[in-house]
Design a protein around this motif. Structure first.
Motif, PDB file in Angstrom:
ATOM      1  N   LEU A   1     -29.814   2.515  59.905  1.00  0.00           N
ATOM      2  CA  LEU A   1     -30.118   0.358  60.086  1.00  0.00           C
ATOM      3  C   LEU A   1     -31.865   0.134  60.120  1.00  0.00           C
ATOM      4  CD1 LEU A   1     -26.561  -0.161  60.557  1.00  0.00           C
ATOM      5  CD2 LEU A   1     -27.497  -0.207  58.551  1.00  0.00           C
ATOM      6  N   MET A   2     -31.725   1.202  61.082  1.00  0.00           N
ATOM      7  CA  MET A   2     -33.623   0.638  60.984  1.00  0.00           C
ATOM      8  C   MET A   2     -34.617   1.123  60.674  1.00  0.00           C
ATOM      9  SD  MET A   2     -33.092  -0.460  64.266  1.00  0.00           S
ATOM     10  CE  MET A   2     -34.898  -1.074  65.363  1.00  0.00           C
ATOM     11  N   ALA A   3     -34.192   2.429  60.314  1.00  0.00           N
ATOM     12  CA  ALA A   3     -35.485   3.012  58.965  1.00  0.00           C
ATOM     13  C   ALA A   3     -34.578   1.651  57.798  1.00  0.00           C
ATOM     14  CB  ALA A   3     -34.524   4.235  58.460  1.00  0.00           C
ATOM     15  N   THR A   4     -34.179   1.645  57.031  1.00  0.00           N
ATOM     16  CA  THR A   4     -33.725   0.745  55.947  1.00  0.00           C
ATOM     17  C   THR A   4     -33.671  -0.823  56.302  1.00  0.00           C
ATOM     18  OG1 THR A   4     -31.461   0.203  56.801  1.00  0.00           O
ATOM     19  CG2 THR A   4     -31.759   2.011  55.011  1.00  0.00           C
ATOM     20  N   GLN A   5     -34.384  -1.393  57.552  1.00  0.00           N
ATOM     21  CA  GLN A   5     -35.123  -2.352  57.417  1.00  0.00           C
ATOM     22  C   GLN A   5     -36.010  -3.376  56.397  1.00  0.00           C
ATOM     23  OE1 GLN A   5     -35.189  -3.318  61.997  1.00  0.00           O
ATOM     24  NE2 GLN A   5     -33.981  -4.480  62.320  1.00  0.00           N
ATOM     25  N   GLY A   6     -35.525  -3.711  55.861  1.00  0.00           N
ATOM     26  CA  GLY A   6     -36.410  -4.822  55.054  1.00  0.00           C
ATOM     27  C   GLY A   6     -37.041  -3.515  53.877  1.00  0.00           C
ATOM     28  N   GLN A   7     -35.972  -3.287  53.937  1.00  0.00           N
ATOM     29  CA  GLN A   7     -35.931  -2.701  52.740  1.00  0.00           C
ATOM     30  C   GLN A   7     -34.643  -2.936  51.568  1.00  0.00           C
ATOM     31  OE1 GLN A   7     -38.174  -0.495  51.266  1.00  0.00           O
ATOM     32  NE2 GLN A   7     -39.271  -0.448  53.519  1.00  0.00           N
ATOM     33  N   GLU A   8     -34.551  -2.807  50.419  1.00  0.00           N
ATOM     34  CA  GLU A   8     -33.710  -2.990  49.582  1.00  0.00           C
ATOM     35  C   GLU A   8     -33.059  -2.099  48.549  1.00  0.00           C
ATOM     36  OE1 GLU A   8     -32.649  -6.265  48.103  1.00  0.00           O
ATOM     37  OE2 GLU A   8     -33.910  -7.274  49.631  1.00  0.00           O
TER      38      GLU A   8
END
Length: 165
Positions: free
Chosen positions: A37-44
């Protein structure tokens, strides 16, 4: 014709020590999900699934040395992109197959010290269990048919994921 969702669907795969206790698995999965979830922050993204591939304890033990896995770790996690149109059953088998491919590669390179690898993929009913046939089915279903923007999104997520090692 329906336009394809450009966002990748992520699978968080885990090569799971088959002898691990449920409480340890829950804790380990929680940590990996938080990391993803941290790695996907700001990504769609179109979604995120956790896909387990349990492996025999001797195989997991053989992975510890070449991958510098500590004695308290019970799962080896990675994140992969899939086309967003795949349903849950195909995402599961695709995730298991991607995890198994990494394991098979290590076995072929002799990194497991001769410990035989035998994984059980949860193939859909009617599918041949042969890895080459599973691969063909997944390619035919368009499992990795990602858009250019989906690939770029995954690259950013993967860089963030790997940066947290």
């Amino acid at each position: 014709m329906e336009e394809r969702d450009p966002r990748p669907y992520l699978v968080l795969t885990v090569l799971l020590d088959g002898s691990a206790r449920p409480a340890a698995i829950t804790r380990s999965h929680g940590d990996a999900l938080e990391r993803s979830l941290m790695a996907t922050q700001g990504q769609e993204i179109a979604g995120l699934d956790l896909v387990e591939l349990p492996i025999a304890a001797p195989v997991f033990k053989a992975l510890r040395q070449p991958l510098a896995v500590s004695a308290d770790e019970i799962g080896l996690y990675d994140v992969f992109p899939l086309a967003s149109h795949l349903g849950p059953e195909l995402r599961k088998i695709a995730g298991q197959f991607l995890a198994a491919e990494a394991l098979w590669t290590m076995e072929e390179q002799g990194l497991l010290g001769g410990v035989p690898v035998n994984v059980k993929l949860d193939v859909p009913e009617g599918w041949d269990k042969d890895p080459k046939q599973v691969h063909q089915r997944l390619v035919g279903a368009g499992a990795l048919d990602l858009t250019a923007s989906g690939i770029e999104t995954y690259k950013a997520i993967k860089a963030a994921w790997d940066g947290r090692n």
